[in-house]
Scaffold this active site. Structure first.
Site, short mmCIF file in Angstrom:
data_model
loop_
_atom_site.label_atom_id
_atom_site.label_comp_id
_atom_site.label_asym_id
_atom_site.label_seq_id
_atom_site.Cartn_x
_atom_site.Cartn_y
_atom_site.Cartn_z
CD GLU A 183 66.17 62.42 34.27
OE1 GLU A 183 64.96 62.32 33.96
OE2 GLU A 183 66.74 61.62 35.03
CB SER A 467 44.08 74.86 87.49
OG SER A 467 43.10 74.13 88.19
#
Length: 861
Positions: A183, A467
């Site tokens: 990197e 219900s």
């Protein structure tokens, strides 16, 4: 005129230049001071902040514990244990035989005490449960062996993440070198930005005719992760460069490298980000970062550029090529010799655990509940960076099963319906699993895919419950101290009319509760009315008991949402989140003893001290146990011969009680069912409130049955505890009287009663000398056994206006579509007219042949 006289003098020009330069200088200095404070301040805060970690609780290893052989191996793999030939260090396990596991546990600290590392042997019985746990050196029984808590996620920023911060001394030199050569090869020499690298990248990009190489240093990458965004703008790059130079001048290279290695993104564990080499080492290799080999170090370093593309679990070919490229770079830069290189390239890639549980991507839904409790119970609104340790009651096997069962159930529904399959947004669902005794939430799934929609329907979706509300109605009627029906003995064997009626409103439109398909059942027992979910009968009961008392019952049991005081609420025209319905039903399952649902067991601070949430959680008896037992006995009938009987056909055989729920036009399908130990709630529907077209019995019950069959496998069937003061009698359910030898066997049921409420009259309609039933039922309605030719009756209501049922769905975040208001169904065809009847809540009834302007229809639940 002399042109030179119009030009500014040399002194003016110099003065302007000096002023401009001074202003620019001051601006640069001010900008520099701002960037310095931002860089240094945030770096210090970030470096010193500790992530808050959320865990599943520790796992005791003792005989007859619920952890079975395969589940134990899966847990060991998730915890990063290694299968070896011999037990040499903590984290090793051996499988000498199919029914034996040798394990070297790890030491850990827990709010309940210290647990030491020890070598133990576990044997398993024929039921695959732990039979014995003995110490390998002494061959003596062990009582304190345990596996450390499993990390669910950690929180340091606004995202859920898994990270294990490490100090640089714990990171092997081979991994440091691999990262730097890959990197930022000049990391140790540049001042935060690399002019040489920038020049090299510029020439290569010009030659390639595009961006083929970047020039960001490790310090610049760290700045971007800490402070900035990923946007590619000139302003952001300039700011990034300034801040990188400031950090490089303020901190040592080792401090910057340590921060970078702890913050770098290295993939995803299910739906949670993996940050830092410490967590990545455990996730990919099952070992601490200090034990990484050269090949493993090169693999991690190579993944930094694109973790998802170079993951050994998803793209092994790309990962292998990238790893070998990094190894070659290390040899070229003198960080590895040729022999080490040749040995490393032969090392195989790590394999994804074969027993990986795909359903654990749903863990963020459970974490939502944990964070909700942190606010409500601990007063902590923001847990980021506080170093808290949160131990939860999640059952990871159940969480996985819940997510996979929900997805499979919805997939089956979609496969069978092209309309649902091609809908603009996907069908969604919820599963909530509660341990009845403790109130702990074992599993919670708030949708199909957290990555696509973070809206947690289990906690935030206010859906009409249909219900599912009816048990509150029947429970109110059983308790005379609450119900308006105080002078009547209401029992499961009491009779109620299911004849259709129109409720005339003094200040609003008339309203009529309609049964599904306009099928009415004359006069039935309360048991049968609930088992088949009859709307007309249930509303009659609710109006007689009183709407206010019914609403108070719902709130007493655990519903916190406001409920409108109108008759429509008796059929569930109320927006209630699933978590509140699970709480209310768990109170029913505990025979009226209420406990708040909770996901959190312990919270400790950054020093290991337990953080108190206030008073300890204890159950409180909020409703008479005998009343609740009567309700449960009826809800068992829902499972065995009512609207949820399909669960039995799907293989669920334990004693259980429950209730289905379906809303108007079948937009929502619900089921809540429970054994004495385990409760589960299921719901399906569309986020935009579109019609699904399935009742609770057809949509939610199959998902519930398959889930409960899986999580209760191996459990013995036990019945609900019978409270004192309850007696049982054989009842003829046609007449509601005590059964006789003349009653047909198919009409006889064993019914529960409060001892002072046992009926004294025998069945009057069977036997050699039948006598007529009373003219009115327990609620003042005329008794009708044959509905042929019966009329639509009318009664008057004085409670005020009846608003139309509102839209009860809370809109999800912008990622989903806000549901529109629910439309009322069209009036159904009217039954034929008949003579005038008398009754109906003590009010005179009269026939009506005109369709009422307002109706409420529920399908079979």
């Amino acid at each position: 005129m002399d042109l030179r006289s119009k030009l500014p003098s040399r002194r003016t020009i110099i003065r302007t230049l000096w002023i401009s330069t001074a202003v620019i200088g001051v601006m640069i200095i001010a900008f520099g001071i701002y960037l310095y404070r931002q860089s240094v301040g945030k770096f210090e805060i970030r470096r010193l902040s500790l992530p808050t970690r959320i865990y599943a609780d520790y796992t005791p290893l003792r005989p007859q514990s619920p952890t079975h052989h395969d589940e134990l191996i899966e847990k060991l793999e998730r915890l990063g244990y290694r299968q070896t030939k011999t037990l040499e260090q903590s984290g090793d396990y051996v499988l000498p035989k199919d029914d034996i596991v040798d394990l070297y546990t790890r030491a850990f600290t827990h709010p309940s005490g210290q647990y030491t590392a020890q070598r133990v042997r576990m044997t398993f019985d024929d039921d695959d449960a732990i039979d014995t746990v003995t110490s390998i050196p002494e061959k003596k029984p062990v009582t304190d062996a345990a596996l450390e808590p499993e990390l669910l996620t950690s929180i340091l920023s606004d995202q859920l993440e898994n990270r294990r911060p490490v100090v640089l001394a714990q990171v092997p030199a081979r991994l440091q070198d691999a990262v730097i050569v890959t990197e930022d090869i000049r990391f140790w020499y540049h001042p935060g930005v690399d002019p040489i690298g920038i020049t090299r990248a510029l020439f290569r990009n010009v030659r390639a005719g595009g961006v083929s190489e970047g020039a960001s240093t490790l310090t610049q990458q760290l700045v971007k992760n800490y402070y900035l965004t990923s946007e590619r703008t000139f302003k952001r790059k300039i700011t990034e460069a300034f801040m990188a130079v400031i950090l490089d001048s303020r901190y040592s290279k080792k401090e910057i490298l340590e921060a970078y290695l702890n913050d770098i993104y290295l993939g995803r564990n299910r739906s949670i980000s993996i940050l830092g080499v410490g967590e990545a080492a455990h996730f990919y290799f099952g070992k601490p970062v200090s034990e990484l080999s050269l090949a493993e170090a090169a693999l991690l370093a190579g993944m930094i550029r694109s973790p998802n593309n170079y993951s050994p679990f998803t793209h092994p070919d790309k990962a292998l090529e990238r790893r070998n490229t990094v190894l070659a770079l290390m040899v070229r830069n003198g960080k590895a010799d040729q022999a080490s290189y040749e040995q490393a390239v032969k090392e195989p890639l790590p394999k994804k655990p074969s027993r990986d549980r795909s359903g654990l991507v749903s863990i963020p839904f459970y974490v939502d509940r944990v964070l909700q409790e942190m606010v409500a119970d601990y007063g902590i609104k923001d847990v980021k960076g506080r170093g808290l340790q949160i131990y939860t009651g999640i059952d990871l096997a159940a969480q996985d099963t819940a997510a996979r069962t929900l997805e499979a159930g919805i997939h089956t529904i979609e496969r069978n319906s092209r309309r649902i399959r091609t809908h603009d947004s996907p069908l969604q669902g919820v599963i909530i699993h509660v341990d009845v005794a403790t109130g702990e939430i074992r599993a919670l799934v708030g949708g199909r895919d957290y990555d696509k929609s973070q809206f947690n329907r289990a906690l935030s979706a206010k859906r009409q419950v249909g219900s599912l509300f009816k048990p509150f109605v029947y429970l109110t009627a059983f308790e005379p101290s609450i119900s308006n029906v105080k002078d009547r003995n209401i029992t499961p064997a009491s009779l109620v009319s299911d004849q259709r009626f129109v409720l005339q409103r003094r200040f609003g439109e008339d309203w009529s509760p309609r049964n599904y398909g306009d099928e009415y059942h004359g006069t039935v027992t309360l048991r049968r009315a609930l088992e088949v979910s009859m709307n007309s009968a249930s509303v009659r009961i609710g109006l007689a008991a009183g709407i206010d008392p019914v609403v108070r019952t719902a709130h007493t049991l655990g519903v916190d949402s406001p409920l409108d005081d109108n008759p429509a609420v008796l059929l569930g025209a109320a927006g209630i989140p699933p978590i509140e319905m699970a709480a209310a039903y768990s109170t029913i399952a505990r025979l009226g003893s209420r406990m708040p649902l909770r996901a959190i067991r312990f919270v400790t601070d950054d020093r290991g001290k337990i953080v108190s949430s206030g008073e300890p959680v204890r159950p409180v008896q909020v409703y008479p146990a005998r009343d609740v037992f009567l309700l449960i006995s009826m809800m068992k009938g829902v499972m065995n011969r009512g609207t949820a009987a399909g669960a039995r056909d799907l293989g669920f055989g334990l004693t259980a009680a429950g209730k289905t729920g379906t809303t108007n036009d079948e937009r929502d399908a619900w089921f809540v069912g429970f054994t004495p130990h385990t409760l589960a709630l299921t719901w399906i529907g569309f986020d935009d409130n579109t019609v699904v077209g399935l009742s609770g019995g057809h949509g939610a019950v199959p998902i519930w049955a398959r889930y409960m069959a899986a999580v209760t496998a191996g459990q013995e069937s036990v019945d609900f505890e019978v409270p004192q003061g309850i007696v049982f009698r054989e009842i003829d359910e046609t007449s509601g009287g005590l059964a006789t030898h003349d009653c047909p066997p198919n009409t006889i049921v064993r019914e529960a009663f409060k001892k002072e409420g046992v009926p004294t009259d025998a069945c009057s309609i069977h036997g050699p000398h039948p006598t007529p039933l009373p003219q009115i039922d327990a609620f003042g309605n005329p008794i009708v056994l044959d509905t042929t030719g019966t009329s639509v009756t009318q009664t008057t209501d004085t409670t005020g206006t009846l608003p139309a049922p509102p839209a009860m769905t809370t809109a999800p975040p912008p990622t989903t579509t806000a549901p529109p208001a629910e439309s009322a169904p069209p009036p159904a065809p009217q039954p034929p007219p008949a003579p005038t009847l008398t009754g109906g809540f003590g009010q005179p009834e009269r026939t009506s042949t005109a369709p009422p302007p307002s109706t409420s229809t529920q399908p079979p639940q």
